[in-house]
Design a protein around this motif. Structure first.
Motif, PDB file in Angstrom:
ATOM      1  N   PHE A  14       0.849  -1.248   0.023  1.00  0.00           N
ATOM      2  CA  PHE A  14      -0.068  -0.109   0.087  1.00  0.00           C
ATOM      3  C   PHE A  14       0.958   1.305   0.041  1.00  0.00           C
ATOM      4  CE2 PHE A  14      -2.440  -3.337   2.364  1.00  0.00           C
ATOM      5  CZ  PHE A  14      -3.774  -3.440   1.459  1.00  0.00           C
ATOM      6  N   ALA A  19       2.651  -4.431   3.204  1.00  0.00           N
ATOM      7  CA  ALA A  19       1.851  -5.057   4.267  1.00  0.00           C
ATOM      8  C   ALA A  19       2.191  -6.713   4.283  1.00  0.00           C
ATOM      9  CB  ALA A  19       0.685  -5.090   3.922  1.00  0.00           C
ATOM     10  N   ASN A  39      -0.033  -6.046  15.866  1.00  0.00           N
ATOM     11  CA  ASN A  39      -0.843  -5.309  15.176  1.00  0.00           C
ATOM     12  C   ASN A  39      -0.071  -4.660  13.890  1.00  0.00           C
ATOM     13  OD1 ASN A  39      -2.170  -4.230  18.361  1.00  0.00           O
ATOM     14  ND2 ASN A  39      -3.280  -5.282  16.999  1.00  0.00           N
ATOM     15  N   GLY A  40      -0.757  -4.859  12.881  1.00  0.00           N
ATOM     16  CA  GLY A  40      -0.187  -4.216  11.928  1.00  0.00           C
ATOM     17  C   GLY A  40       1.075  -5.066  11.043  1.00  0.00           C
ATOM     18  N   ALA A  41       0.975  -6.362  11.515  1.00  0.00           N
ATOM     19  CA  ALA A  41       1.853  -7.374  10.789  1.00  0.00           C
ATOM     20  C   ALA A  41       1.385  -7.879   9.588  1.00  0.00           C
ATOM     21  CB  ALA A  41       1.868  -8.446  11.863  1.00  0.00           C
ATOM     22  N   GLY A  42       0.270  -7.568   9.176  1.00  0.00           N
ATOM     23  CA  GLY A  42      -0.417  -7.954   7.863  1.00  0.00           C
ATOM     24  C   GLY A  42      -1.168  -9.122   7.911  1.00  0.00           C
ATOM     25  N   LYS A  43      -1.817  -9.614   8.926  1.00  0.00           N
ATOM     26  CA  LYS A  43      -2.585 -10.811   8.831  1.00  0.00           C
ATOM     27  C   LYS A  43      -4.034 -10.660   8.202  1.00  0.00           C
ATOM     28  CE  LYS A  43      -2.846 -10.285  13.257  1.00  0.00           C
ATOM     29  NZ  LYS A  43      -2.173  -9.150  13.788  1.00  0.00           N
ATOM     30  N   THR A  44      -4.612  -9.495   8.498  1.00  0.00           N
ATOM     31  CA  THR A  44      -5.939  -9.128   7.810  1.00  0.00           C
ATOM     32  C   THR A  44      -5.594  -9.045   6.242  1.00  0.00           C
ATOM     33  OG1 THR A  44      -6.743  -8.292   9.754  1.00  0.00           O
ATOM     34  CG2 THR A  44      -7.741  -7.710   7.770  1.00  0.00           C
ATOM     35  N   THR A  45      -4.658  -8.286   5.931  1.00  0.00           N
ATOM     36  CA  THR A  45      -4.354  -8.370   4.555  1.00  0.00           C
ATOM     37  C   THR A  45      -4.170  -9.460   3.995  1.00  0.00           C
ATOM     38  OG1 THR A  45      -3.034  -6.107   5.089  1.00  0.00           O
ATOM     39  CG2 THR A  45      -2.680  -6.921   2.911  1.00  0.00           C
ATOM     40  N   HIS A 197      -5.033 -12.544  18.954  1.00  0.00           N
ATOM     41  CA  HIS A 197      -4.100 -12.171  19.836  1.00  0.00           C
ATOM     42  C   HIS A 197      -3.953 -12.745  21.271  1.00  0.00           C
ATOM     43  CE1 HIS A 197      -3.150  -8.697  17.108  1.00  0.00           C
ATOM     44  NE2 HIS A 197      -4.254  -8.509  16.974  1.00  0.00           N
ATOM     45  N   THR A 402      -7.076   3.308   7.144  1.00  0.00           N
ATOM     46  CA  THR A 402      -6.041   2.323   6.509  1.00  0.00           C
ATOM     47  C   THR A 402      -5.126   1.796   7.665  1.00  0.00           C
ATOM     48  OG1 THR A 402      -4.691   4.154   6.138  1.00  0.00           O
ATOM     49  CG2 THR A 402      -6.191   3.788   4.504  1.00  0.00           C
ATOM     50  N   SER A 404      -4.084  -0.550  10.943  1.00  0.00           N
ATOM     51  CA  SER A 404      -4.475  -1.754  11.402  1.00  0.00           C
ATOM     52  C   SER A 404      -5.232  -1.463  12.619  1.00  0.00           C
ATOM     53  CB  SER A 404      -3.222  -2.503  11.611  1.00  0.00           C
ATOM     54  OG  SER A 404      -2.636  -2.117  13.003  1.00  0.00           O
ATOM     55  N   GLY A 405      -6.218  -2.518  13.016  1.00  0.00           N
ATOM     56  CA  GLY A 405      -7.039  -2.556  14.194  1.00  0.00           C
ATOM     57  C   GLY A 405      -6.203  -1.997  15.565  1.00  0.00           C
ATOM     58  N   GLY A 406      -5.215  -2.325  15.893  1.00  0.00           N
ATOM     59  CA  GLY A 406      -4.362  -2.183  17.161  1.00  0.00           C
ATOM     60  C   GLY A 406      -4.089  -0.479  16.860  1.00  0.00           C
TER      61      GLY A 406
ATOM     62  N   LYS B 347      -9.303  -3.136   8.877  1.00  0.00           N
ATOM     63  CA  LYS B 347      -9.924  -3.849   9.526  1.00  0.00           C
ATOM     64  C   LYS B 347     -10.915  -2.650  10.584  1.00  0.00           C
ATOM     65  CE  LYS B 347      -8.678  -5.889  13.299  1.00  0.00           C
ATOM     66  NZ  LYS B 347      -8.359  -5.049  14.009  1.00  0.00           N
TER      67      LYS B 347
HETATM   68  N1  ATP Z   1      -6.172  -0.262   2.590  1.00  0.00           N
HETATM   69  C1  ATP Z   1      -4.985  -0.105   2.903  1.00  0.00           C
HETATM   70  N2  ATP Z   1      -4.249   1.123   2.505  1.00  0.00           N
HETATM   71  C2  ATP Z   1      -3.182   1.637   3.226  1.00  0.00           C
HETATM   72  N3  ATP Z   1      -2.494   0.989   4.149  1.00  0.00           N
HETATM   73  C3  ATP Z   1      -3.027  -0.359   4.659  1.00  0.00           C
HETATM   74  C4  ATP Z   1      -4.211  -0.801   3.958  1.00  0.00           C
HETATM   75  N4  ATP Z   1      -4.754  -2.139   4.836  1.00  0.00           N
HETATM   76  C5  ATP Z   1      -3.641  -2.354   5.652  1.00  0.00           C
HETATM   77  N5  ATP Z   1      -2.785  -1.441   5.573  1.00  0.00           N
HETATM   78  C6  ATP Z   1      -1.399  -1.276   6.173  1.00  0.00           C
HETATM   79  O1  ATP Z   1      -0.862  -2.408   6.044  1.00  0.00           O
HETATM   80  C7  ATP Z   1      -0.489  -3.044   7.300  1.00  0.00           C
HETATM   81  C8  ATP Z   1      -0.882  -4.321   7.662  1.00  0.00           C
HETATM   82  O2  ATP Z   1      -2.344  -4.226   8.080  1.00  0.00           O
HETATM   83  P1  ATP Z   1      -3.255  -5.309   8.389  1.00  0.00           P
HETATM   84  O3  ATP Z   1      -4.462  -4.874   8.708  1.00  0.00           O
HETATM   85  O4  ATP Z   1      -3.088  -6.496   7.498  1.00  0.00           O
HETATM   86  O5  ATP Z   1      -2.540  -5.763   9.791  1.00  0.00           O
HETATM   87  P2  ATP Z   1      -3.116  -6.858  11.117  1.00  0.00           P
HETATM   88  O6  ATP Z   1      -2.015  -7.918  11.142  1.00  0.00           O
HETATM   89  O7  ATP Z   1      -4.262  -7.433  10.604  1.00  0.00           O
HETATM   90  O8  ATP Z   1      -3.175  -5.936  12.173  1.00  0.00           O
HETATM   91  P3  ATP Z   1      -3.930  -5.982  13.815  1.00  0.00           P
HETATM   92  O9  ATP Z   1      -3.889  -6.969  14.497  1.00  0.00           O
HETATM   93  O10 ATP Z   1      -3.821  -4.692  14.269  1.00  0.00           O
HETATM   94  O11 ATP Z   1      -5.452  -6.106  12.862  1.00  0.00           O
HETATM   95  C9  ATP Z   1      -0.472  -1.996   8.271  1.00  0.00           C
HETATM   96  O12 ATP Z   1       0.677  -1.158   8.260  1.00  0.00           O
HETATM   97  C10 ATP Z   1      -1.791  -1.149   7.633  1.00  0.00           C
HETATM   98  O13 ATP Z   1      -1.563   0.260   7.932  1.00  0.00           O
END
Ligand code: ATP
Ligand code: MG
Lengths: 501, 347
Positions: A14, A19, A39-45, A197, A402, A404-406, B347
């Motif tokens: 991104f 991510a 948080n922000g490790a990229g799991k959701t992505t 988590h 944009t 991450s949740g945390g 998320k």
């Molecule tokens: N649509 C987007 N646009 C820009 N950056 C994004 C977008 N989606 C995710 N990111 C970035 O990518 C990185 C990974 O985000 P992701 O949501 O996958 O983290 P996560 O592991 O699910 O974290 P959490 O446990 O906090 O939910 C983060 O730095 C986030 O800011």
């Protein structure tokens, strides 16, 4: 073991953030596979890619050894992949049946609802997973809504269930039911990817885990070969001391910060949700509110913060009556509010970090001269908070949605705690945060307590309440079932008060 | 992502089908129609000045609407607010201070016109805030009331004895007429006013405290409540300001073009409605709205022209406007869908 799914070399960027960086991920048939990472490790992505919400910049996906292209959730569903997001996408005014029916292809042309109702009933009986198919979704609790999502996935004949932090909003009992279901599903050869988590959960239910850190894969490992400390080390790249409650004496002043007397508040449905509640919080005291969600906690907080009308009784802050005076006036008394629904209420996802950070103080000097906003001051201030609270973000101009949740939660905390509050109302402040962020936030709250803040802490996490509170009030059915000093409290006692015994 | 292209495809299909329908009933080929529109609106000095003239009310109304749309207040009453502005200006020019010198009379007309438009817009604001009535319906109904009110005035109490029975008010004194560029109809004081206001609105929206509040409320009413924003105040202000701007447009029309009050359909050929499209197509951005109003001014001029040159009915251009509106709405829809998905990614 049969490999059901392989993701190879998945990369997703991104802008300047990578991510996901060449991630390989494998899933066996009939396993529960934990996906861990801070948080922000990229799991959701990564999971959004699997579910077709994002197209990867690089990498390939194989199912049963055959390469597949997943361009949309529609493709994913056809391949038997279903995802339960943390923010459910259900249609509030529709019933459970109607929500399940949406997105189902092969239903009977005539009376489709009957067929679906039957399917839902079979499902809930077979797995002892209760849900009433005929109620509208808005009447359901968070846990029940999640059940609907899971049933939806099941009715779509999913072979791969992706659950993104499913337990953050569940009560301990609901979590137990969910895990029982997941084990049933595993026996039937369905595979589950579980993002969480909570290391206890991982140790408890997963067969294998994959750990991500900073967008890269650290490794995949069988659960019998690790313990919680190993996992924490993999996640953070350093040892994390999993702290127990430090022995500190309960200490707070006599001065009362928040005084609630005979408070009665009505719910949206017009029924009494808070009934004749009275309590005090003193300077430097953390009062925990325990209780199964839906027992009046939300209405209580809304009444204190002026978001809901007080029907009877009074609320005083530092001796001043603030009953029904309006949110702004209450907040201006030095009240910080960390709301439960952070995406819907706590931030404006479309607006930038800096504009979110000034939500509480945009109308005050030095951000505003009364008419115009000074964006250079605002941006400096935002930068400072972003670094002080270790929010990982590209810069202060990106949209809050944009993060991450945390990091969203940290953004809210940064904003709320920076106003030097006298009273902090914190609703589920660490929900969805990784262990390290959770510890940081606990430390922040404890530091605020030392500085003399009064804190009202609502949480469903009993351990968190035990770790932080000086006293714990248990709410059940709109009343307080007793306020217990922490040194005399036991999880068992609180647990039984929570269910009204 | 895919959905998005589907929607774009869909809206082109709608436009295509619409044009095909015009072709079927009138046997005028779409390319000829558009050529004729473009030539008449932008192909000559006269066309350009007419386009500019028509863009003035569109600009003012569109700017006004953009404020309330940005805060998710669905005011579609610009038409009525414009007419009330025209009434206010006429009242000042003919009945209150007809003998005042120009440098007093003109500002007074603009001021009172803006107040009248603003007050008219306050009605839906009050009903929304006090009784939770839907502002779309109220502001729409107020358009019809304003139309009937103007018609009542020019057929009744304000009807001029000197106009051979036409439903006109008396002609404005010279001191109440706006200057124009040479022998065109471009009443430039209104145009300059509109351009200055566009810049001011831009600053309000993106640099001021009020603009911040407007955007917070527009994007998340729940967050606005949580932060204790005075939502009612903002609803009042955006409607008041928006109505005021539409009122200015009405002043411009009577003082700059007609020099009298006429029946409502003579004063405004639906500028207030077209402005809804202008505001959306300008993405609620004041500076873009200025550009878009010029294009739509051209569409209106061209619409008049194809009536004469191609014998198409006058409503053809409304039909095309409608097609464009569908196009814009579908685009807007797919855009928000897209961004919620993106947001969900975080998320
Ligand atoms: N649509 C987007 N646009 C820009 N950056 C994004 C977008 N989606 C995710 N990111 C970035 O990518 C990185 C990974 O985000 P992701 O949501 O996958 O983290 P996560 O592991 O699910 O974290 P959490 O446990 O906090 O939910 C983060 O730095 C986030 O800011
Ligand atoms: Mg996530």
């Amino acid at each position: 073991m049969e490999k059901l799914l392989q993701m190879k070399g998945i990369t997703k960027r991104f802008g300047d953030i990578t991510a996901n960086d060449r991630i390989d991920f494998e899933l066996n048939k009939g396993e529960i596979h934990g996906l861990l990472g801070e948080n922000g490790a990229g799991k959701t992505t990564l999971m959004n890619i699997l579910y077709g919400l994002y197209t990867p910049d690089e990498g390939e996906i194989y199912i049963n050894g055959a390469k597949v292209e997943i361009k949309s959730p529609h493709d994913a569903i056809k391949l038997g992949i279903s995802m339960v997001h943390q923010n459910f996408k259900l249609i509030q005014s529709h019933t459970v049946i109607e929500n399940v029916a949406l997105g189902l292809k092969d239903t009977n042309f005539f009376y489709p609802n009957r067929q679906i109702e039957k399917e839902i009933r079979t499902f809930s009986e077979k797995y002892n997973f209760k849900i009433d198919p005929n109620v509208p979704v808005w009447q359901l609790s968070a846990g029940e809504k999640q059940r609907v999502e899971i049933i939806k996935a099941f009715c779509r004949k999913a072979r791969i269930f992706i659950l993104d932090e499913p337990t953050t909003m569940l009560t301990p009992n609901e979590t137990r039911d969910l895990f029982r279901l997941l084990k049933f599903l595993r026996e039937e050869g369905i595979s589950v990817i579980l993002i969480t988590h909570k290391l206890d959960e991982v140790m408890n239910i997963c067969d294998r885990v994959t750990v991500l850190r900073g967008g890269k894969k650290v490794g995949t490992i069988d659960i019998d070969r690790v313990d919680k400390d190993d996992l924490a080390r993999m996640m953070f790249g350093q040892d994390i001391i999993l702290k127990e409650r430090e022995e500190y004496s309960i200490s707070f002043d006599e001065d009362i910060v928040l005084e609630v007397r005979d408070l009665t508040v009505f719910s949206d449905k017009g029924l009494p949700a808070v009934k004749d509640i009275s309590f005090d919080i003193h300077r430097g005291e953390i009062l925990g509110i325990a209780g199964v969600s839906g027992n009046g906690q939300r209405e209580l907080i809304e009444a204190i913060t002026g978001l809901r009308k007080v029907a009877r009784g009074s609320i005083k802050i530092l001796g001043e009556d603030v009953t029904n005076v309006g949110t702004k006036e209450i907040l201006n008394k030095g009240v910080a509010h960390i709301p439960e629904e952070r995406m819907r209420v706590g931030v404006i996802p479309s607006m930038s970090l800096e504009e979110n950070i000034i939500l509480r103080s945009y109308d005050k000097s030095p951000f505003s001269n009364g008419i115009l906003l000074d964006y250079s001051v605002i941006s400096e201030y935002a930068k400072e908070l972003i670094s002080r609270y270790k929010i990982s973000a590209l810069d202060e101009k990106i949209p809050a949605g944009t993060l991450s949740g945390g990091n969203i939660q940290k953004l809210i905390l940064a904003r709320e705690l920076s106003i030097s509050p006298v009273l902090i109302i914190a609703s589920h402040p660490t929900q969805g945060l990784d262990i390290r962020s959770t510890q940081q936030i606990h430390e922040l709250l404890l530091r605020k307590k030392e500085e003399g803040c009064a804190i009202l802490l609502v949480s469903e996490d009993l351990q968190e309440l035990m770790d932080l509170s000086d006293r714990i009030a248990v709410m059940f059915n709109g009343t307080i079932r007793g306020i217990i000093d922490i040194d005399r409290a036991s999880i068992e006692e609180i647990g039984s008060l929570m269910v009204g015994v | 992502m895919l959905k998005r292209y589907k929607n774009i495809g869909l809206s082109f299909l709608v436009i295509f089908l619409g044009l095909f329908a015009i072709y079927l009933v009138s046997s005028v080929r779409p390319d000829i129609m558009f050529r004729s529109i473009a030539l008449s609106a932008f192909g000559s000095i006269y066309g350009l000045t007419e386009t500019l003239t028509k863009s003035i009310p569109l600009m003012l109304c569109g700017l006004g609407l953009s404020l309330s749309f940005r805060s998710s207040v669905w005011n579609i009453g610009a038409e009525g607010q414009l007419l009330m502005g025209a009434v206010g200006a006429t009242w000042i020019a003919l009945y209150i201070m007809p003998n005042a010198p120009k440098f007093l009379l003109i500002p007074a007309m603009f001021l009172v016109g803006a107040i009248c438009g603003g007050m008219w817009a306050l009605i839906p604001a009050v009903l929304k805030v006090k009784f939770n009535l839907n502002e779309i319906i109220v502001s729409l109904m107020l358009n019809y009331i304003a139309i009937e009110f103007v018609n009542y005035l020019v057929y009744g109490p304000w009807k001029s004895p000197y106009e051979w029975g036409f439903p006109y008010s008396t002609k404005f004194p010279e001191s109440a007429q706006l200057p124009r560029i040479l022998d065109t109809r471009v009443h430039y004081p209104t145009l300059i006013l509109a351009l200055i206001l566009a810049v001011i609105l831009y600053i309000i929206l993106y640099r001021s405290k009020l603009g911040y509040e407007i955007r917070v409320i527009g994007d998340s009413i729940d967050a606005a409540r949580y932060a204790g924003l005075d939502i009612h105040r903002v609803v009042f202000l955006v409607l008041l300001l928006g109505g005021g701007l539409a009122g200015l447009a009405g002043v411009g029309e009577v003082a700059g073009i007609h020099h009298r009050l006429r029946v409502a359909s003579g004063i405004s050929s639906g500028y207030g409605y077209t402005a809804v499209i202008v505001a959306w197509l300008g993405r609620l951005n004041p500076l873009l709205i200025v550009l878009v109003s010029f294009l739509f001014g051209g569409l209106l001029v061209g619409g008049d022209a194809i009536q004469v040159s191609l014998g198409l009915p006058g409503s053809t251009i409304n039909f095309i406007n409608g097609l464009i509106l569908i196009f814009v709405l579908v685009q807007g829809f797919s855009k928000t869908r897209f961004s919620t998905i993106k947001r969900r990614g975080g998320k």
